[in-house]
Scaffold this motif. Sequence first.
Motif, PDB file in Angstrom:
ATOM      1  N   SER A 126      -2.060   3.165  -7.639  1.00 19.08           N
ATOM      2  CA  SER A 126      -1.144   3.349  -8.772  1.00 19.08           C
ATOM      3  C   SER A 126      -0.426   4.627  -8.622  1.00 19.08           C
ATOM      4  CB  SER A 126      -2.114   3.489  -9.943  1.00 19.08           C
ATOM      5  OG  SER A 126      -3.022   4.751  -9.673  1.00 19.08           O
ATOM      6  N   GLU A 127       0.527   5.014  -9.347  1.00 16.56           N
ATOM      7  CA  GLU A 127       1.075   6.121  -9.572  1.00 16.56           C
ATOM      8  C   GLU A 127       0.625   7.304  -9.895  1.00 16.56           C
ATOM      9  OE1 GLU A 127       4.348   6.820  -9.037  1.00 16.56           O
ATOM     10  OE2 GLU A 127       5.663   5.004  -9.311  1.00 16.56           O
ATOM     11  N   GLU A 128      -0.590   7.128 -10.786  1.00 19.33           N
ATOM     12  CA  GLU A 128      -1.553   8.318 -10.965  1.00 19.33           C
ATOM     13  C   GLU A 128      -2.395   8.729  -9.738  1.00 19.33           C
ATOM     14  OE1 GLU A 128      -0.218   6.079 -14.665  1.00 19.33           O
ATOM     15  OE2 GLU A 128      -1.411   5.544 -12.629  1.00 19.33           O
ATOM     16  N   PRO A 145       4.064   3.254  -4.919  1.00 16.54           N
ATOM     17  CA  PRO A 145       2.943   2.535  -4.714  1.00 16.54           C
ATOM     18  C   PRO A 145       3.810   1.008  -4.258  1.00 16.54           C
ATOM     19  CG  PRO A 145       2.632   3.424  -6.797  1.00 16.54           C
ATOM     20  CD  PRO A 145       4.172   3.920  -6.209  1.00 16.54           C
ATOM     21  N   THR A 146       3.129   0.199  -3.447  1.00 16.17           N
ATOM     22  CA  THR A 146       3.697  -1.045  -3.087  1.00 16.17           C
ATOM     23  C   THR A 146       3.757  -2.045  -4.420  1.00 16.17           C
ATOM     24  OG1 THR A 146       1.647  -1.826  -2.389  1.00 16.17           O
ATOM     25  CG2 THR A 146       3.016  -1.180  -0.608  1.00 16.17           C
ATOM     26  N   THR A 147       4.658  -2.516  -4.728  1.00 16.63           N
ATOM     27  CA  THR A 147       4.832  -3.464  -5.860  1.00 16.63           C
ATOM     28  C   THR A 147       3.837  -4.675  -5.651  1.00 16.63           C
ATOM     29  OG1 THR A 147       6.448  -4.867  -5.220  1.00 16.63           O
ATOM     30  CG2 THR A 147       7.197  -2.740  -6.070  1.00 16.63           C
ATOM     31  N   SER A 148       3.481  -5.396  -6.868  1.00 19.82           N
ATOM     32  CA  SER A 148       2.761  -6.416  -7.018  1.00 19.82           C
ATOM     33  C   SER A 148       3.271  -7.712  -6.265  1.00 19.82           C
ATOM     34  CB  SER A 148       2.564  -6.671  -8.529  1.00 19.82           C
ATOM     35  OG  SER A 148       3.489  -7.208  -8.997  1.00 19.82           O
ATOM     36  N   MET A 151      -8.111   7.045  -0.269  1.00 19.54           N
ATOM     37  CA  MET A 151      -7.816   5.460  -0.557  1.00 19.54           C
ATOM     38  C   MET A 151      -8.057   5.264  -1.811  1.00 19.54           C
ATOM     39  SD  MET A 151     -10.509   3.843   2.456  1.00 19.54           S
ATOM     40  CE  MET A 151     -10.276   2.412   1.894  1.00 19.54           C
ATOM     41  N   SER A 152      -7.587   4.237  -2.584  1.00 22.18           N
ATOM     42  CA  SER A 152      -7.767   4.031  -4.018  1.00 22.18           C
ATOM     43  C   SER A 152      -8.650   2.787  -4.317  1.00 22.18           C
ATOM     44  CB  SER A 152      -6.460   3.532  -4.598  1.00 22.18           C
ATOM     45  OG  SER A 152      -5.686   2.482  -4.105  1.00 22.18           O
TER      46      SER A 152
END
Length: 327
Positions: A134-136, A225-228, A277-278
């Motif tokens: 995410s952006e956060e 972030p990579t888009t969906s 990593m998220s």
Amino acid sequence: MAVRATVSRFPIDTDAREGSGLLWGVTVTPFASIDENGHSPAYGSGGDVLPRCENCWAYFNTYCELEQWAWSCSLCGTLNGLSSAAIERYSLPESCAEMRSSFVDLELPLDESSEEAAMQARPVYVAAVDLSSSEEFLELTKSALLAALEALAPGSLFGLATFSHKLGLYDVQGPIPVVKNVFIPPDAEGTLPVGLDDVMPLLQFLAPVDTCKDNIASALETLRPTTSWERTTAAGQSLDGVLIGGRGFGVAMEALCNYLGSEYGNTFALARIFAFMSGPPDYGAGQLDTRRYGEQYASKGEDADRALLPEQTPFYKDLVSVWTYLQ
């Protein structure tokens, strides 16, 4: 080097020197730009092959007596043999600086082993940032890395890499940060189709923090972030509502470990890779079965926080073993 005597005439022997009652000596000025006669040095190459006396280790010079196969030291008088390379070298005396002048400046070839040791002694830090996030998450990662840059020791090298369904390498040594991407194969047994050293030379990727800190900060600001849509296209599938194929962590780590050993044949002794990593890896080699966690397990009475704790693959254990061996 300039050599200046305290008297204008040298004593013929020790008895003459002692009988004169005069103090006699010389003043030596190493690395002088001109000699005692005001002459500049004669320049040449091959300083590493200049003959040295076997007895006193003095260098061959214009005051030495040169024969066809040997030379006599001008300091101790020892007769020294000449190698075949030296015989060929002195067959054309005018081409050798040490034969033309007593004041010479000879170049030494670059010692590649010393250069390699110097590079290996420099601390190396590589940040691998998860773009399947995410952006956060990325904002927190950027803040952490900017603070870390300020704390790095002078002379450190820094590399910025990103991973998702592709692995990106940043070149921050030019006027504008540039990223080169390699797509990660989706199958669990796959590796990158090309080596990272073919994508970008290692020493182009590892930037000196001293001179490139501002460019590194600029590169961090470009992370998105990579888009969906990108993730769905890369994955090509979805199981039980869980998106598969966004985080190719395993392939990225394996490729980066190999990359750090590509320049000199063994890994940088002080290299460290920091992964941000998220979530769990769910794409390519080293992926985990992410269906084992989530809301779907609540109905089965399983703890979602512990679903990924049991070892699912030996991939990372094997990678750590190779990494430790290389270091």
